[in-house]
Design a protein around this motif. Sequence first.
Motif, PDB file in Angstrom:
ATOM      1  N   LYS A   3       0.830  -1.214   0.000  1.00 40.12           N
ATOM      2  CA  LYS A   3       0.000   0.000   0.000  1.00 40.12           C
ATOM      3  C   LYS A   3       0.858   1.255   0.000  1.00 40.12           C
ATOM      4  N   ALA A   4       1.978   1.219   0.693  1.00 40.39           N
ATOM      5  CA  ALA A   4       2.875   2.375   0.751  1.00 40.39           C
ATOM      6  C   ALA A   4       3.491   2.698  -0.614  1.00 40.39           C
ATOM      7  N   GLY A   5       3.529   1.719  -1.510  1.00 45.54           N
ATOM      8  CA  GLY A   5       4.131   1.923  -2.822  1.00 45.54           C
ATOM      9  C   GLY A   5       3.168   2.338  -3.912  1.00 45.54           C
ATOM     10  N   PHE A   6       1.877   2.388  -3.590  1.00 46.42           N
ATOM     11  CA  PHE A   6       0.872   2.753  -4.596  1.00 46.42           C
ATOM     12  C   PHE A   6       0.303   4.139  -4.314  1.00 46.42           C
ATOM     13  N   VAL A   7      -0.202   4.771  -5.359  1.00 49.50           N
ATOM     14  CA  VAL A   7      -0.880   6.059  -5.224  1.00 49.50           C
ATOM     15  C   VAL A   7      -2.238   5.803  -4.572  1.00 49.50           C
ATOM     16  N   ASP A   8      -2.586   6.644  -3.610  1.00 48.63           N
ATOM     17  CA  ASP A   8      -3.865   6.495  -2.904  1.00 48.63           C
ATOM     18  C   ASP A   8      -5.034   6.429  -3.880  1.00 48.63           C
TER      19      ASP A   8
END
Length: 86
Positions: free
Chosen positions: A55-60
């Motif tokens: 999740k930290a590596g993807f755009v919200d």
Amino acid sequence: MGYRQLAAAYARKADLSQAEGAKKQFLAQAELASAEAYFYEGQLRLAKQQAKRAKAGFVDGTPNWIKADDILASKCPTELTPGDPG
């Protein structure tokens, strides 16, 4: 399921990638595939660890971010209370 192979393929692509942004994206996809593998194996604790990293590596708000967020929000059947949709 092929999530383990998918995770390995994305990790290899990350290793071969020259661009830092692409490398980060491939690693996030590898982590999400690992999270999905753990999730479908019933290993929720490990699935949530991988989903948090992914999740930290993807755009919200992107589809993969939402998939990772769904894994993080899931509960084991023993954690559910009556009326909780899970």
